[in-house]
Design a protein around this motif. Structure first.
Motif, PDB file in Angstrom:
ATOM      1  N   SER A 207      19.792 -13.127  76.489  1.00  0.00           N
ATOM      2  CA  SER A 207      18.744 -13.095  77.509  1.00  0.00           C
ATOM      3  C   SER A 207      17.469 -12.620  76.829  1.00  0.00           C
ATOM      4  O   SER A 207      17.420 -11.515  76.286  1.00  0.00           O
ATOM      5  CB  SER A 207      19.124 -12.165  78.660  1.00  0.00           C
ATOM      6  N   ALA A 208      16.447 -13.451  76.860  1.00  0.00           N
ATOM      7  CA  ALA A 208      15.212 -13.150  76.144  1.00  0.00           C
ATOM      8  C   ALA A 208      14.011 -13.458  77.026  1.00  0.00           C
ATOM      9  O   ALA A 208      13.914 -14.559  77.583  1.00  0.00           O
ATOM     10  CB  ALA A 208      15.136 -13.967  74.850  1.00  0.00           C
TER      11      ALA A 208
ATOM     12  N   SER B 129       8.702 -15.632  82.073  1.00  0.00           N
ATOM     13  CA  SER B 129      10.002 -16.148  82.467  1.00  0.00           C
ATOM     14  C   SER B 129      11.062 -15.551  81.548  1.00  0.00           C
ATOM     15  O   SER B 129      10.783 -14.636  80.767  1.00  0.00           O
ATOM     16  CB  SER B 129      10.032 -17.676  82.411  1.00  0.00           C
ATOM     17  N   VAL B 130      12.252 -16.073  81.639  1.00  0.00           N
ATOM     18  CA  VAL B 130      13.368 -15.555  80.850  1.00  0.00           C
ATOM     19  C   VAL B 130      14.269 -16.718  80.457  1.00  0.00           C
ATOM     20  O   VAL B 130      14.390 -17.703  81.198  1.00  0.00           O
ATOM     21  CB  VAL B 130      14.157 -14.489  81.643  1.00  0.00           C
TER      22      VAL B 130
ATOM     23  N   ARG C 108       9.954 -26.688  86.953  1.00  0.00           N
ATOM     24  CA  ARG C 108       8.545 -26.309  87.060  1.00  0.00           C
ATOM     25  C   ARG C 108       8.451 -24.897  87.634  1.00  0.00           C
ATOM     26  O   ARG C 108       9.131 -24.572  88.598  1.00  0.00           O
ATOM     27  CB  ARG C 108       7.776 -27.301  87.946  1.00  0.00           C
ATOM     28  N   VAL C 109       7.607 -24.086  86.992  1.00  0.00           N
ATOM     29  CA  VAL C 109       7.425 -22.698  87.415  1.00  0.00           C
ATOM     30  C   VAL C 109       5.940 -22.449  87.615  1.00  0.00           C
ATOM     31  O   VAL C 109       5.089 -23.184  87.101  1.00  0.00           O
ATOM     32  CB  VAL C 109       8.015 -21.717  86.381  1.00  0.00           C
ATOM     33  N   ALA C 110       5.620 -21.379  88.360  1.00  0.00           N
ATOM     34  CA  ALA C 110       4.226 -21.043  88.649  1.00  0.00           C
ATOM     35  C   ALA C 110       3.759 -19.817  87.890  1.00  0.00           C
ATOM     36  O   ALA C 110       2.564 -19.525  87.867  1.00  0.00           O
ATOM     37  CB  ALA C 110       4.041 -20.825  90.156  1.00  0.00           C
ATOM     38  N   GLU C 111       4.680 -19.061  87.264  1.00  0.00           N
ATOM     39  CA  GLU C 111       4.335 -17.847  86.532  1.00  0.00           C
ATOM     40  C   GLU C 111       4.589 -18.062  85.050  1.00  0.00           C
ATOM     41  O   GLU C 111       5.589 -18.675  84.659  1.00  0.00           O
ATOM     42  CB  GLU C 111       5.149 -16.661  87.033  1.00  0.00           C
TER      43      GLU C 111
ATOM     44  N   GLY D 270      11.673 -12.857  85.114  1.00  0.00           N
ATOM     45  CA  GLY D 270      11.422 -12.005  83.963  1.00  0.00           C
ATOM     46  C   GLY D 270      12.493 -10.954  83.775  1.00  0.00           C
ATOM     47  O   GLY D 270      13.451 -10.851  84.547  1.00  0.00           O
ATOM     48  N   VAL D 271      12.302 -10.152  82.722  1.00  0.00           N
ATOM     49  CA  VAL D 271      13.252  -9.100  82.370  1.00  0.00           C
ATOM     50  C   VAL D 271      12.584  -7.753  82.613  1.00  0.00           C
ATOM     51  O   VAL D 271      11.519  -7.460  82.059  1.00  0.00           O
ATOM     52  CB  VAL D 271      13.683  -9.210  80.890  1.00  0.00           C
TER      53      VAL D 271
END
Length: 612
Positions: free
Chosen positions: A469-470, A430-431, A424-427, A47-48
């Motif tokens: 970056s978003a 993201s960014v 694959r992500v668990a949260e 994340g940002v």
């Protein structure tokens, strides 16, 4: 009660999740303490985090109201918030600036987290192990590797590593050795990337004519990857150059006192950074010494005797280049060097360098009066410095310098940095990080997730490169992330990434074993077993240490004490039962750990085998 036992590990996981963000000399790299302004971003794989406020001596970075990190001015961790979990350190971990390899610090801290507001005492040790190159999604950085160790009173410890990159002004990577793999991270984009290496000469101006042989060259070296080395030459001969950090430490100022020869002089300054990048800047200066005033003769000169006419002087050493032209621009990567080096005394050698690298060396054993030059040169993107150095038999040296700009046509291109396609992500947080480039200029960039625009960036004047970056929020299952770049004439390019959100499944609840007693977090104990005394006159006691170990085991297994709340000092433990350690256990460990309502138990075995 299970959460209470996992509290220290969870606290360290949050610490990794929100670890704090922030040039070095060639001989001894060092990093000065950074400062931040409101709105600055720390763009990580999870994340940002944006700096939303500065409270007294604290920086407050936040991804959202539920995820925050509070840092001191020295980047010490004060408070971390990650959803329903939080962590506080008292006092915060503070690094000693400037950072240098070999620096370290040790402090006694107290960890507090949501399951244990009173916290636990711990010893925190940090050390700067190395200055090394590290590869992350955002690129390759030279960074200080910092080792952290957290040690609890009962001997358990955890070790972790952070990488701080001076050029990025923040931590770019973390590796955590606790059972919390999601705590590791890396930076996926840098909001303020390090500018490329450049040499800027303030004085003298190119083509200056001076009447004094002594001249001071001043300027600066900007950007680059740190560890910058600077060289200066006058007519091919190296001269000393002094450098020092400029205002704010961002640039490197330079100055060099040079001695000119009569006529044309070529001053060349070369900068090389740690990555091997080379940049040069040249100046041509003409030295014309003032002529003494003419004196009128007092008497008529005698008639001159007839003499033979003098021989015509030998032509001086010169280098005449017909191609390429100085400060020319080209769309071709290869250009041709064409010209001639000539001298009435004979040319002995001609050396050609491009951007500080030698590309040709012509040795002339017969010392001809003229040497033709015809050589293809391969240019790099941007400014190129061409230097031709000729020598003759009389020891004269002459240089000719050309600057050529190569701008290669680049089509509209989108380079995804994060996330990976099919990843694959668990949260859900993201960014998206990407770089959009075009030699014609990028006018607009859009980021969409599952058909919904989440970020748009428009440039009034199209630029050749845009770093995007978003922050994005994913949904369960597959997510389509689309980055679109548009040129000023409407030409469009897109790139798509598919990312899957797989939330971790909750662990199945198991009924507690009936025989296991319920832990009592409000019970504390110090158990001492002395089997060997310092005085040899006291016989060794055989059963005191086993008795102490059995008592501590009974307290944990049958009396409801948690293992973390029972401190054991015996001949077999790392902390021995010395007078100093016993005083620490009774006066520090218990005093700082136990509360007013808690139960405290002490037991000492060691006086001729009888309990005291």
């Amino acid at each position: 009660m299970r959460r209470a036992r996992d509290g220290p590990l969870l606290a360290l996981a949050i610490f990794a999740l929100l670890a704090c963000p922030t040039p070095a000399s060639a001989q001894k790299p060092r990093a000065e303490r950074p400062t931040y302004s409101l709105g600055e971003k720390w763009i990580r794989s999870d994340g940002v985090f944006e700096l939303i406020r500065i409270d007294k001596d604290l920086y407050v970075f936040a991804q959202n109201p539920a995820r925050q990190v509070h840092l001191t001015r020295d980047l010490g961790i004060a408070r971390l918030q990650g959803g329903q979990y939080w962590l506080e350190t008292d006092p915060p971990l503070n690094l000693r600036w400037p950072l240098e390899v070999g620096k370290f610090g040790i402090s006694d801290v107290r960890w507090r987290w949501e399951a244990n507001p009173s916290g636990l005492p711990a010893k925190l040790t940090w050390s700067v192990e190395a200055f090394e190159e590290v590869q992350v999604t955002a690129g390759r950085f030279w960074a200080f590797r910092i080792h952290l160790q957290v040690e609890y009173p009962l001997g358990s410890r955890h070790t972790h590593r952070l990488w701080y990159a001076p050029d990025a002004r923040l931590f770019v990577k973390a590796e955590w050795m606790t059972p919390a793999p999601a705590a590791s991270f890396e930076v996926v984009s840098v909001e303020r990337p390090q500018p490329p290496l450049a040499v800027v000469l303030d004085r003298p101006a190119d083509g200056t004519v001076v009447t004094a042989a002594n001249l001071v060259v001043t300027g600066a070296v900007r950007g680059g990857g740190g560890g910058i080395q600077v060289r200066a030459t006058v007519n091919g001969a190296e001269v000393p150059v002094a450098t020092k950090p400029g205002p704010g430490g961002a640039d490197l100022t330079l100055s060099a006192a040079v001695q000119l020869k009569e006529g044309r002089n070529v001053i060349l300054v070369t900068a090389t950074d740690r990555s091997g990048a080379v940049q040069q800047q040249a100046r041509a200066v003409v030295f014309e010494p003032p002529q003494p005033p003419a004196r009128e003769p007092l008497t008529a000169p005698p008639a001159a005797a007839a003499v033979a006419p003098p021989k015509p002087p030998l032509s001086p050493l010169t280098v005449a280049l017909s191609s390429p032209e100085h400060r020319s621009k080209t769309l071709q990567q290869t250009v041709t060097l064409a010209g001639v080096a000539s001298s009435g005394q004979g040319v002995t050698s001609v050396v050609v360098t491009l951007n500080g690298a030698e590309v040709s060396r012509l040795q002339q054993p017969g010392a001809p009066r003229a040497v033709p030059l015809h050589l293809p040169l391969r240019l790099r993107q941007g400014a190129n410095t061409l230097v031709v150095t000729a020598s003759d038999t009389g020891g004269a040296i002459h240089q000719e310098v050309r600057t050529i700009y190569y701008e290669a046509p680049v089509p509209l291109t989108i380079a995804f940095r994060y996330p990976e396609d099919r990843g694959r992500v668990a949260e859900e947080s993201s960014v998206v990080a990407a770089v959009i480039t075009s030699s014609r200029g990028v006018a607009r960039v859009t980021v969409s997730v599952n058909g919904v625009d989440v970020h748009q960036q428009t440039e009034r004047t199209p630029v050749k490169s845009i770093v995007v970056s978003a922050p994005v929020t994913l949904r369960d299952g597959a997510n389509a992330i689309v980055v679109t770049g548009v040129e000023s004439d409407g030409t469009m390019a897109q790139d798509v990434r598919t990312v899957f959100l797989d939330r971790p499944k909750p662990a199945a609840t198991q009924a507690p074993a009936p025989a296991a007693p319920k832990p009592a977090p409000g019970r504390w104990a110090v158990v001492i077993g002395i089997g060997r005394h310092e005085s040899e006159s006291i016989p060794r006691l055989r059963y005191t240490v086993p008795d102490a170990e059995a008592i501590s085991e009974t307290l944990v297994t049958s009396a409801g004490f948690t293992k973390e709340h029972v401190l054991v000092l015996t001949d077999r433990t790392e902390r021995k039962p010395t007078l100093r350690n016993i005083k620490w256990a009774l006066g520090t460990f218990l005093a700082r750990s136990a509360k007013k309502e808690d139960t405290v138990t002490t037991c000492c075995r060691g006086s001729r085998g009888r309990p005291i």
